[in-house]
Design an enzyme around this catalytic site. Structure first.
Site, short mmCIF file in Angstrom:
data_model
loop_
_atom_site.label_atom_id
_atom_site.label_comp_id
_atom_site.label_asym_id
_atom_site.label_seq_id
_atom_site.Cartn_x
_atom_site.Cartn_y
_atom_site.Cartn_z
N CYS A 2 0.85 -1.19 0.00
CA CYS A 2 0.00 0.00 0.00
C CYS A 2 0.89 1.24 0.00
O CYS A 2 1.92 1.28 0.66
CB CYS A 2 -0.94 0.10 1.19
N ARG A 27 4.00 -0.34 -4.77
CA ARG A 27 3.75 -0.84 -3.42
C ARG A 27 2.46 -1.65 -3.31
O ARG A 27 2.16 -2.24 -2.27
CB ARG A 27 3.67 0.34 -2.44
N TRP A 73 -2.59 -2.85 -1.69
CA TRP A 73 -2.22 -4.26 -1.77
C TRP A 73 -3.10 -4.94 -0.73
O TRP A 73 -2.92 -4.74 0.47
CB TRP A 73 -0.74 -4.43 -1.45
N ASN A 99 -1.83 2.56 5.46
CA ASN A 99 -0.89 1.51 5.08
C ASN A 99 -0.50 0.79 6.36
O ASN A 99 0.01 1.43 7.29
CB ASN A 99 0.35 2.14 4.42
N GLY A 100 -0.78 -0.52 6.41
CA GLY A 100 -0.44 -1.29 7.61
C GLY A 100 -1.55 -2.27 7.93
O GLY A 100 -2.40 -2.55 7.08
N GLU A 476 18.97 -16.88 -6.60
CA GLU A 476 18.47 -15.57 -7.02
C GLU A 476 17.98 -15.64 -8.48
O GLU A 476 16.95 -15.05 -8.81
CB GLU A 476 19.58 -14.52 -6.86
N LYS A 480 14.17 -14.68 -9.46
CA LYS A 480 13.90 -13.62 -10.44
C LYS A 480 12.99 -14.13 -11.53
O LYS A 480 12.02 -13.50 -11.91
CB LYS A 480 15.25 -13.16 -11.02
N GLU A 483 9.28 -14.94 -10.23
CA GLU A 483 8.42 -13.83 -9.79
C GLU A 483 7.94 -12.97 -10.94
O GLU A 483 6.86 -12.41 -10.88
CB GLU A 483 9.09 -12.99 -8.70
N HIS A 499 19.22 -36.56 -5.37
CA HIS A 499 18.51 -36.96 -4.15
C HIS A 499 17.02 -36.67 -4.22
O HIS A 499 16.35 -36.61 -3.19
CB HIS A 499 19.15 -36.29 -2.93
N LYS A 597 6.40 -4.22 -3.51
CA LYS A 597 7.83 -3.97 -3.34
C LYS A 597 8.25 -3.99 -1.87
O LYS A 597 9.27 -4.54 -1.52
CB LYS A 597 8.15 -2.60 -3.95
C1 F6R Z 1 12.59 -10.05 -5.13
C2 F6R Z 1 12.46 -9.01 -4.14
C3 F6R Z 1 12.08 -9.40 -2.76
C4 F6R Z 1 12.83 -8.56 -1.72
C5 F6R Z 1 12.31 -8.90 -0.31
C6 F6R Z 1 13.04 -8.11 0.75
O1 F6R Z 1 12.93 -9.53 -6.36
O2 F6R Z 1 12.63 -7.84 -4.42
O3 F6R Z 1 12.31 -10.76 -2.55
O4 F6R Z 1 14.18 -8.81 -1.83
O5 F6R Z 1 10.95 -8.62 -0.23
O6 F6R Z 1 12.85 -6.74 0.59
P1 F6R Z 1 13.82 -5.70 1.25
O7 F6R Z 1 15.17 -5.88 0.62
O8 F6R Z 1 13.22 -4.36 0.95
O9 F6R Z 1 13.86 -6.01 2.72
#
Ligand code: F6R
Length: 602
Positions: A2, A27, A73, A99-100, A476, A480, A483, A499, A597
């Protein structure tokens, strides 16, 4: 999770709020809405992306000099018009954006329902508006202070009252909120990019602080209504850094920015920057154990760093998901250095993990991108990544910046532990300083990677394998891809396939094999042979392309580097690969479904 914005001033509040919401859409994007003052409070809200709200406002334009806006969100209540913010009390007197999460909303709702108040939505947030109206006796500030005293949970709030056409109120507890000040008016926002077009002067609200905003002044108070003196800070992020700059997506722009971001970040930590001074102040010999904790990609950066730290420092390093660490009763004490990694500095699980570590007496060192964020403020030491604002939901440049900070930390700590001679230390630092140029070389392969990725959109599953530090970066690569492309993916240590997971390999499964660790190259190639003999296709990401098995015809060749820092190169190829698979599927890359995000809820 949010985004909220608010404005009061001389300019068109509707345009400013919509523009700000565009910058905050990363967000959350289940719905959007705004409330403005124009002969009373007018609310327009709409399920779906911001464009849908914009279209409604274009069809019936509104004018105002004050208002609050929200991009959602969904947590409590499905995405729908009625569950969108702003929420108003039943007397249409008070509007709020939130937001929260309000943890005790059920009790509060029941209490108000017993008084005859009828709720319109299924959200936890509506209770704030209803409660504010219930307590309102002509002074909105008093009502807000009464309300926040009853709320449990986290909240960043914007609050307007129909009796106050020239002011609104902001409150923060456990969710980010800034106040921006300009010569034409005052703002609140969840994040700096939303106000950058108008001002670089911001106040970072702390928990349990209230701001009262009018066109030409902002007043700060605590929850006891006592005035607070706060210092305005100047943000160094440029407006350009929050714009797409001609790229089709923020993600591609952010991938392409990485050579500069790495150089800037390395400068802060190697050649006498602010970060260097902080590291100089840490006596690493006080610590006999290092723990890293983070979420998502930041956790993956920790997994990579564990290999580097253990190799160079020869001290035990644990890496924990913050959501697990916070509840595991970790074995840590004042001799443990806990490294907290977070782009936003606001991830709820990571904040909780940091607080748990501090409560157990450990010393915390944060690696954070957002200045003024909760983690940056609360950690004992904080090193900032110079990644600038990262807008795409999937992290790229912030992850890369985290890696180089962690590499330099490992080298400096290893020297502090007496495990590296000055010459060895200088050698490693010089290797790190060469990374930006090598990253540029990989970005130059963009056309080839794009072409290859366009052949991969039909895969239902894509596996990533590697060994040692190549396995760490495979995690990673896999995250990537899944997602943003919605293709199922798993990352496996090459030796672990047999395994269990190898049973999933069949004709035309794609396996991305990352092979930079020289001493394990032949081992990984055996794993590659195993999957090929079960019908898999293989994409090799490697700086040893000459030693390819005959059956592997697809390869992204990386510049030569030592094993330890090679993840910074592999990840660039993996980011481009994921980006182009998703782009070829025509997906909304910057805002993948169900994600946000900044994950400020547990
Ligand atoms: C993946 C991604 C998330 C963040 C995670 C932590 O591309 O961006 O997995 O890495 O939500 O977020 P931060 O770094 O803001 O604590």
């Amino acid at each position: 999770m949010c985004g909220i914005i608010g404005y009061v001033g001389k300019m068109d509040a509707v345009a400013i709020i919509l523009e700000g919401l565009k910058k905050l859409e990363y967000r959350g994007y289940d719905s959007a809405g705004l409330a403005v003052y124009n002969n009373g409070i007018q609310v327009v809200k709409q399920e779906g992306r911001l464009d849908a709200l914009q279209a409604r406002i274009d069809a019936s334009p509104l004018t105002a000099n004050m208002g609050i806006g929200h991009t959602r969100w969904a947590t409590h209540g499905e995405p729908s018009d009625v569950n969108s913010h702003p929420h108003m009390g039943s007397q249409n007197k008070i509007a709020i954006v939130h937001n929260g999460i309000i943890e005790n909303y059920k009790q509060l709702k029941e209490y108000l329902e017993q008084k005859g108040i009828v709720f319109a939505s299924q959200t936890d947030s509506e209770v704030i508006a209803q409660l504010a109206e219930y307590y309102y006796e002509g002074d909105i500030l008093d009502a807000v202070i009464h309300v926040v005293g009853r709320l449990e949970g986290s909240f960043a709030l914007g609050i307007m009252c129909a009796d106050n056409p020239d002011m609104f109120i902001a409150v923060k507890k456990d969710n980010p909120l800034i106040v921006g000040v300009s010569d034409h008016g005052q703002f609140i926002a969840s994040d700096v990019p939303a106000v950058l077009k108008h001002t670089s002067n911001v106040y970072y609200l702390n928990d349990r602080e209230i701001a009262v905003l009018r066109a030409d002044e902002v007043e700060f108070l605590n929850f006891d209504k006592e005035p607070l003196a706060k210092t305005v800070e100047t943000v160094t992020w440029s407006l350009d850094s929050a714009e797409k700059g001609g790229y089709p997506h923020f993600m591609l722009k952010e991938i392409m920015e990485q050579p500069k971001i790495l150089k800037d970040t390395i400068n802060t930590i190697i050649s006498s920057g602010d970060n260097q001074e902080i590291i100089d102040g840490i006596d690493i010999n006080k610590y006999n154990k290092i723990v890293m904790t983070a979420c998502g990609s930041a956790y993956n950066a920790g997994v990579v760093a564990k290999y580097v730290f253990e190799q160079l420092c020869r001290v035990p390093v644990e890496v924990d998901l913050a959501s697990e660490f916070r509840y595991k009763d970790a074995i840590i004490d004042e001799k443990t250095l806990v490294i907290i990694i977070s782009q936003s500095g606001e991830t709820a699980d990571t904040i909780a993990a940091m607080r748990e570590a501090k409560a157990k007496g450990a010393v915390t060192l944060a690696v954070v991108n957002v200045v003024g964020s909760t983690i940056a403020k609360e950690a004992d030491y904080c090193l900032f990544t110079a990644a600038g604002p990262e807008i795409a939901v999937a992290t790229t440049k912030a992850f890369s910046a985290q890696l180089v900070i962690l590499y330099v930390l490992a080298v400096r700590f290893a020297a502090g532990y007496g495990k590296l001679s000055p010459t060895q230390e200088a050698g490693f630092l010089s290797e790190i300083a060469q990374l930006p140029e090598k990253v540029t070389e990989i970005l130059e392969q963009l056309d080839g990677i794009q072409k290859y990725a366009s052949t991969c959109v039909g895969y239902k599953s894509i596996f990533f394998i590697g060994r040692n530090i190549d396995y760490a970066i495979a995690l990673e690569g896999s995250l990537k891809l899944k997602e943003i492309s919605y293709i199922h993916s798993e990352a496996y240590a090459g030796g672990e396939l047999k395994h269990g997971t190898i049973s999933l390999i069949e004709d035309n499964t794609l396996v991305v094999a990352i092979a930079n660790c020289e001493r394990l190259f032949s081992k990984l190639m055996s794993n590659v042979e195993q999957v090929i003999s079960r019908g898999a296709k293989v994409l090799l990401v490697s700086n040893h392309p000459d030693a390819l098995p005959d059956e592997v015809t697809s390869c992204i060749t990386l510049p030569l580097s030592g094993d330890l820092f090679s993840p910074s190169l592999s990840v660039i190829a993996l980011q481009l690969f994921s980006y182009y698979v998703a782009a070829n599927k025509g997906l909304d890359i910057d805002k993948p479904r169900n994600l946000a995000k900044s994950v400020t809820v547990e």
